[in-house]
Write an enzyme that holds these catalytic residues in place. Structure first.
Site, mmCIF file in Angstrom:
data_model
loop_
_atom_site.group_PDB
_atom_site.id
_atom_site.type_symbol
_atom_site.label_atom_id
_atom_site.label_comp_id
_atom_site.label_asym_id
_atom_site.label_seq_id
_atom_site.Cartn_x
_atom_site.Cartn_y
_atom_site.Cartn_z
ATOM 1 N N HIS A 121 0.899 -1.276 0.031
ATOM 2 C CA HIS A 121 -0.090 -0.023 0.152
ATOM 3 C C HIS A 121 0.695 1.186 0.072
ATOM 4 O O HIS A 121 1.940 1.116 0.717
ATOM 5 C CB HIS A 121 -0.666 0.257 1.231
ATOM 6 C CG HIS A 121 -2.107 0.979 0.977
ATOM 7 N ND1 HIS A 121 -2.011 2.441 1.524
ATOM 8 C CD2 HIS A 121 -3.612 0.757 0.836
ATOM 9 C CE1 HIS A 121 -3.082 2.766 1.189
ATOM 10 N NE2 HIS A 121 -4.028 2.048 0.790
ATOM 11 N N ASP A 158 -8.109 -5.169 0.025
ATOM 12 C CA ASP A 158 -8.535 -5.839 -1.203
ATOM 13 C C ASP A 158 -8.230 -7.308 -0.891
ATOM 14 O O ASP A 158 -8.750 -8.185 -1.853
ATOM 15 C CB ASP A 158 -7.984 -5.302 -2.365
ATOM 16 C CG ASP A 158 -8.692 -3.982 -2.824
ATOM 17 O OD1 ASP A 158 -9.643 -4.045 -2.527
ATOM 18 O OD2 ASP A 158 -8.131 -3.174 -3.435
HETATM 19 N N1 ACO Z 1 4.150 -8.068 -4.711
HETATM 20 C C1 ACO Z 1 5.464 -8.100 -4.629
HETATM 21 N N2 ACO Z 1 6.330 -6.934 -4.715
HETATM 22 C C2 ACO Z 1 5.495 -5.878 -4.404
HETATM 23 C C3 ACO Z 1 4.373 -5.642 -4.262
HETATM 24 C C4 ACO Z 1 3.720 -6.930 -4.258
HETATM 25 N N3 ACO Z 1 2.230 -6.746 -4.163
HETATM 26 N N4 ACO Z 1 4.020 -4.491 -3.880
HETATM 27 C C5 ACO Z 1 5.267 -3.780 -3.867
HETATM 28 N N5 ACO Z 1 6.463 -4.471 -4.178
HETATM 29 C C6 ACO Z 1 7.701 -4.229 -4.240
HETATM 30 C C7 ACO Z 1 8.161 -3.516 -5.432
HETATM 31 O O1 ACO Z 1 8.463 -4.430 -6.560
HETATM 32 C C8 ACO Z 1 9.327 -2.812 -4.803
HETATM 33 O O2 ACO Z 1 10.610 -3.623 -4.669
HETATM 34 P P1 ACO Z 1 11.793 -3.181 -5.243
HETATM 35 O O3 ACO Z 1 12.229 -2.197 -4.098
HETATM 36 O O4 ACO Z 1 12.673 -4.505 -5.074
HETATM 37 O O5 ACO Z 1 11.653 -2.606 -6.556
HETATM 38 C C9 ACO Z 1 8.821 -2.447 -3.567
HETATM 39 O O6 ACO Z 1 8.094 -3.284 -3.249
HETATM 40 C C10 ACO Z 1 7.898 -1.058 -3.380
HETATM 41 O O7 ACO Z 1 7.020 -1.002 -4.238
HETATM 42 P P2 ACO Z 1 6.350 0.502 -5.050
HETATM 43 O O8 ACO Z 1 5.679 -0.339 -6.174
HETATM 44 O O9 ACO Z 1 7.292 1.272 -5.195
HETATM 45 O O10 ACO Z 1 5.218 0.874 -3.970
HETATM 46 P P3 ACO Z 1 4.148 1.796 -4.374
HETATM 47 O O11 ACO Z 1 3.783 2.494 -2.871
HETATM 48 O O12 ACO Z 1 4.411 2.702 -5.620
HETATM 49 O O13 ACO Z 1 3.086 0.761 -4.475
HETATM 50 C C11 ACO Z 1 1.046 -0.674 -4.490
HETATM 51 C C12 ACO Z 1 1.891 0.491 -3.843
HETATM 52 C C13 ACO Z 1 0.746 -0.191 -5.775
HETATM 53 C C14 ACO Z 1 -0.184 -0.849 -3.904
HETATM 54 C C15 ACO Z 1 1.665 -2.048 -4.539
HETATM 55 O O14 ACO Z 1 2.188 -2.352 -3.372
HETATM 56 C C16 ACO Z 1 1.161 -2.927 -5.522
HETATM 57 O O15 ACO Z 1 1.365 -2.853 -6.766
HETATM 58 N N6 ACO Z 1 0.351 -4.012 -4.745
HETATM 59 C C17 ACO Z 1 -0.621 -4.771 -5.717
HETATM 60 C C18 ACO Z 1 -1.764 -4.310 -6.063
HETATM 61 C C19 ACO Z 1 -2.657 -3.962 -4.984
HETATM 62 O O16 ACO Z 1 -3.137 -4.809 -4.053
HETATM 63 N N7 ACO Z 1 -3.389 -2.819 -5.189
HETATM 64 C C20 ACO Z 1 -4.332 -2.338 -4.092
HETATM 65 C C21 ACO Z 1 -3.843 -1.401 -3.108
HETATM 66 S S1 ACO Z 1 -5.243 -0.818 -2.045
HETATM 67 C C22 ACO Z 1 -6.284 0.129 -2.781
HETATM 68 O O17 ACO Z 1 -6.098 0.666 -3.689
HETATM 69 C C23 ACO Z 1 -7.641 0.125 -2.151
#
Ligand code: ACO
Length: 402
Positions: free
Chosen positions: A280, A337
């Site tokens: 998140h 979610d």
């Molecule tokens: N699975 C695996 N790796 C992940 C995940 C995940 N769900 N989420 C983040 N990471 C990793 C990234 O690859 C990154 O790793 P790195 O440093 O090796 O490159 C690190 O964690 C940071 O991730 P970011 O993408 O920079 O984090 P950001 O804050 O931009 O993204 C987000 C947040 C979009 C929610 C992300 O965690 C994600 O894509 N989750 C899955 C989709 C999801 O469940 N979305 C719903 C969110 S809740 C809502 O909107 C109601």
């Protein structure tokens, strides 16, 4: 201290913050989040207490008016909402024009936008009585609009609201009942859906709420502003993730249920696979809503007598991920979610309706933010700056010389 516009005029500097990761665009007294600690409070009340003791309409009242309603205030609020659940007969004709396979979120935003054509007295955002009435109309009519979108997609007749029923029960009936057959909503489902709506009630300046504020900052009416918010919510990065969680769980199941293999794929970032429903932007510890929902999922599914293989899989997946350095180091925990889709599916909703349910829950938050902004005498039109990266200056070439 120098204010920000004086600073800019003197120095020519602007703040660049793509995605508004660290920029506050408003002051707000509605919702408090501490992402490090996993805290969420509406008007100061912890989400855990509200979800445990409150109802969705009480929560809507709290978010919009700032205080918990007295018994009589809640009665009046509920009565007034009940009196406005009907849609004008002409509104129903909009659905005739939509294709049968139209996405319900598109129908939802279109019909909400169209409400401003039916309530033309509502266009002045400073007419307090009309604003109050617009909020009541939206709360009353959104479940009807949503149920009709579902009915359109399955080709069944639309049912009039039944004003003897509660808010959620009425919505379930309009969605799932068919004429000539008796229908009684399962009380377990009613309670669970009420709780899920509470948990979606508000989440401060998320994409859809910021959209409602931005559109409303031009003093566009509440229907127009909230229609825009519904469109923002529709996107897969915002309201659409619960559908992706279900698809992921189904995929793992079809591949033989090998959780280790899937987790390794995620860790190796093979094909960009992510563990959907994890991580998140704001929460760097547990999303407090996920904790409540996990318990609800377990309760609801077992009380409905549904043994869900996918729920077992989700729980194993969560346990496996939380014990893994990859997720621990990156502070990735289940978000709101991760479990909702499983509950909605058990209730009988098709996946396209998941985001619609989110919209019904988020509506009080959108209304509260729109009203808070309009009531603020210092509120300005939203108008971000930019960092220009195009050509600095060049002479125009006449068409004949190109
Ligand atoms: N699975 C695996 N790796 C992940 C995940 C995940 N769900 N989420 C983040 N990471 C990793 C990234 O690859 C990154 O790793 P790195 O440093 O090796 O490159 C690190 O964690 C940071 O991730 P970011 O993408 O920079 O984090 P950001 O804050 O931009 O993204 C987000 C947040 C979009 C929610 C992300 O965690 C994600 O894509 N989750 C899955 C989709 C999801 O469940 N979305 C719903 C969110 S809740 C809502 O909107 C109601």
């Amino acid at each position: 201290a120098m204010d920000i516009s004086t600073l800019r005029a003197k120095t020519g500097l602007v703040t660049y913050d793509g995605g508004f990761v660290n920029t506050a665009a408003c002051k707000s007294a509605i919702t408090f989040i501490d992402g490090e600690e996993g805290v969420l409070r509406y008007r100061g009340y912890p989400i855990e207490q509200i979800a445990e003791q409150g109802t969705f309409l009480e929560t809507a009242y709290l978010l919009i008016y700032g205080e918990l309603p007295s018994v009589s205030a809640l009665d009046n609020f509920r009565d007034e909402i009940t009196q406005h659940t009907l849609l004008h007969e002409d509104v129903k004709r909009f659905y005739d024009g939509f294709p049968r396979d139209a996405h319900p979120m598109a129908m939802l935003s279109s019909v909400v936008s169209a409400l401003s054509t039916f309530y033309q007295d509502s266009h002045n955002p400073f007419d307090e009585e009309q604003v109050r009435l617009s909020a009541i109309r939206l709360l009353a009519k959104l479940p009807t609009i949503a149920a009709y979108a579902f009915k359109k997609s399955v080709g069944q007749p639309m049912l009039y609201p039944d004003n003897s029923l509660g808010y959620v029960e009425n919505f379930l009936r309009m969605t799932f009942a068919v004429p000539a057959e008796s229908y009684k909503a399962d009380p377990v489902v009613v309670d669970a859906l009420d709780k899920l709506l509470i948990l979606h009630g508000d989440h401060e300046q998320n994409c859809s709420t910021s959209t409602v504020r931005l559109v409303g900052s031009s003093q566009a009416n509440m229907f127009a502003s909230i229609s825009a918010g519904i469109n923002a919510l529709w996107g897969p990065l915002h309201g659409g993730a619960n559908q992706q969680v279900l698809e992921m769980l189904e995929q793992i199941k079809n591949d033989g249920g090998d959780i280790d293999a899937f987790v390794n794929k995620v860790k190796n970032k093979e094909d960009g696979v992510r563990l959907m429903g994890f991580g998140h932007r704001v929460y760097k510890s547990r999303d407090p809503r996920a904790t409540i929902i996990k318990k609800a999922a377990d309760d609801v599914l077992s009380r409905m007598g549904k043994k869900d293989e996918l729920l077992d899989l989700a729980m194993q997946l969560e346990e496996r991920a939380l014990a893994d350095d990859y997720f621990v180091e990156r502070k990735l925990y289940p978000n709101v979610d991760f479990y909702t889709g499983l509950i909605y599916r058990a209730m009988g909703f098709p996946t396209e309706m998941f985001t619609v349910l989110f919209a019904i829950g988020r509506l009080p938050g959108w209304i509260a933010h729109w009203q808070e902004m309009i009531a603020d005498p210092k509120a300005k039109i939203g108008r971000p700056r930019q960092v220009y990266t195009g050509v600095a200056l060049r002479d125009y070439t006449p068409i004949g010389a190109r």
